[in-house]
Design an enzyme around this catalytic site. Structure first.
Site, mmCIF file in Angstrom:
data_model
loop_
_atom_site.group_PDB
_atom_site.id
_atom_site.type_symbol
_atom_site.label_atom_id
_atom_site.label_comp_id
_atom_site.label_asym_id
_atom_site.label_seq_id
_atom_site.Cartn_x
_atom_site.Cartn_y
_atom_site.Cartn_z
ATOM 1 N N PRO A 135 0.823 -1.217 0.000
ATOM 2 C CA PRO A 135 0.000 0.000 0.000
ATOM 3 C C PRO A 135 0.858 1.268 0.000
ATOM 4 O O PRO A 135 0.368 2.343 -0.339
ATOM 5 C CB PRO A 135 -0.810 -0.097 1.298
ATOM 6 C CG PRO A 135 -0.745 -1.534 1.697
ATOM 7 C CD PRO A 135 0.562 -2.067 1.180
ATOM 8 N N ASP A 145 -10.345 1.914 -25.068
ATOM 9 C CA ASP A 145 -10.526 1.871 -23.622
ATOM 10 C C ASP A 145 -10.610 3.270 -23.089
ATOM 11 O O ASP A 145 -9.849 4.132 -23.490
ATOM 12 C CB ASP A 145 -9.303 1.273 -22.906
ATOM 13 C CG ASP A 145 -9.222 -0.207 -23.033
ATOM 14 O OD1 ASP A 145 -10.193 -0.798 -23.512
ATOM 15 O OD2 ASP A 145 -8.180 -0.747 -22.645
HETATM 16 N N1 4HQ Z 1 -0.525 -5.489 0.787
HETATM 17 N N2 4HQ Z 1 -1.560 -2.933 -3.030
HETATM 18 C C1 4HQ Z 1 1.188 -7.265 0.669
HETATM 19 C C2 4HQ Z 1 -1.489 -4.704 0.145
HETATM 20 C C3 4HQ Z 1 -1.275 -4.158 -1.221
HETATM 21 C C4 4HQ Z 1 -2.059 -3.154 -1.813
HETATM 22 C C5 4HQ Z 1 -0.694 -5.745 2.214
HETATM 23 C C6 4HQ Z 1 0.715 -5.946 0.164
HETATM 24 C C7 4HQ Z 1 -0.106 -7.047 2.660
HETATM 25 C C8 4HQ Z 1 1.750 -8.540 2.648
HETATM 26 N N3 4HQ Z 1 -0.345 -4.490 -2.110
HETATM 27 N N4 4HQ Z 1 1.218 -7.279 2.131
HETATM 28 N N5 4HQ Z 1 -3.091 -2.506 -1.286
HETATM 29 O O1 4HQ Z 1 -2.512 -4.439 0.719
HETATM 30 O O2 4HQ Z 1 -0.517 -3.745 -3.210
#
Ligand code: 4HQ
Length: 255
Positions: free
Chosen positions: A91, A171
């Site tokens: 994130p 698109d």
């Molecule tokens: N993650 N966008 C991977 C995410 C996430 C997101 C949280 C990444 C948990 C282990 N990845 N970890 N939003 O929520 O890419």
């Protein structure tokens, strides 16, 4: 192009490569996906790939050393002249947008790290990861779904994947806009759908008028729901005089 995926759950991927329009890209190896089970690189005697965080607190962290061994195996197997970028999903990453997808679609591939638990030892991220990508502001349990999302979005841009080669140029997001509404038969639906009919222009056979109507609907939907996308399209020089006129009409008629 080749994508190498580091994951604790390689079995999550296969179903996504054998269905739908993207199947062709994967089965032909136009997009060659190789799955690497992180467990195979774990610490002996039980193949550990995670441990508790220093400083305490809940959850587990993916260990740097198993990741280093997996990465070394992949880099040796790829025997690259230019090293493929290592991507981690988080994130905290850069938002995955169509422009990022297009970059990968025209590149030669990447190594995708799919973390689990609380994430990855920060030292591995700082020393080895080239790019962090986020698919949105919510918390997932792992990076596998983000990796699949990137692969799906890249696969549909490959030549021959969409039946009509113009499909992805039409698109919404190739122009940076949301898509116009679509209609199909019958021309009038029954009373449960309010007896709604299809916009007349779409039945007119006047292709210039149809194109203009679609563009105007895409513009009005975008200015209403995602005004920041209009600002970006304008800054990118994607809006014509007739587009600006349509936007003026839609803002003055508060659609
Ligand atoms: N993650 N966008 C991977 C995410 C996430 C997101 C949280 C990444 C948990 C282990 N990845 N970890 N939003 O929520 O890419």
């Amino acid at each position: 192009m080749r994508f190498d995926v580091i994951t604790l759950f390689p079995e999550l991927f296969a179903p996504h490569f054998v269905h739908g329009v993207t199947r062709r890209a994967f089965e032909s190896k136009q997009i060659d996906v190789r799955l690497w089970a992180l467990r195979d690189f774990g610490d002996p005697p039980h193949s550990r790939v995670d441990d508790r965080p220093y400083g305490g607190g809940p959850g587990m962290v993916l260990l740097a050393q198993p990741l280093e061994r997996a990465l070394a195996a992949i880099r040796a197997d790829r025997a690259e002249d230019a090293p493929a970028p290592l991507v981690n999903f988080s994130p905290a990453g850069e938002s995955l947008r169509q422009s990022v997808v297009a970059e990968f679609a025209s590149g030669s591939g990447a190594i995708l790290l799919c973390a689990r638990y609380e994430g990855v030892d920060q030292r591995f991220i700082e020393h080895r990861v080239d790019r962090e990508l986020s698919i949105g502001d919510y918390v997932l349990s792992g990076g596998e779904l983000p990796a699949l999302i990137l692969l799906d979005a890249v696969a549909r841009l490959q030549p021959g994947v969409l039946g009509d080669s113009r499909s992805h140029e039409q698109d919404s997001f190739s122009a940076g806009l949301l898509d116009c509404p679509h209609y199909s038969r019958p021309t009038t639906l029954d009373a449960d759908h309010g007896g709604a009919s299809v916009p007349e222009v779409l039945l007119s056979g006047n292709h210039a008028a149809i194109d203009r109507w679609r563009r105007d609907r895409a513009l009005t939907l975008t200015i209403t729901r995602r005004p920041e996308l209009i600002a970006r399209a304008r800054a990118d020089g994607q809006l014509t005089g007739p587009d600006e006129a349509a936007l003026l009409r839609s803002t003055s008629s508060k659609l």
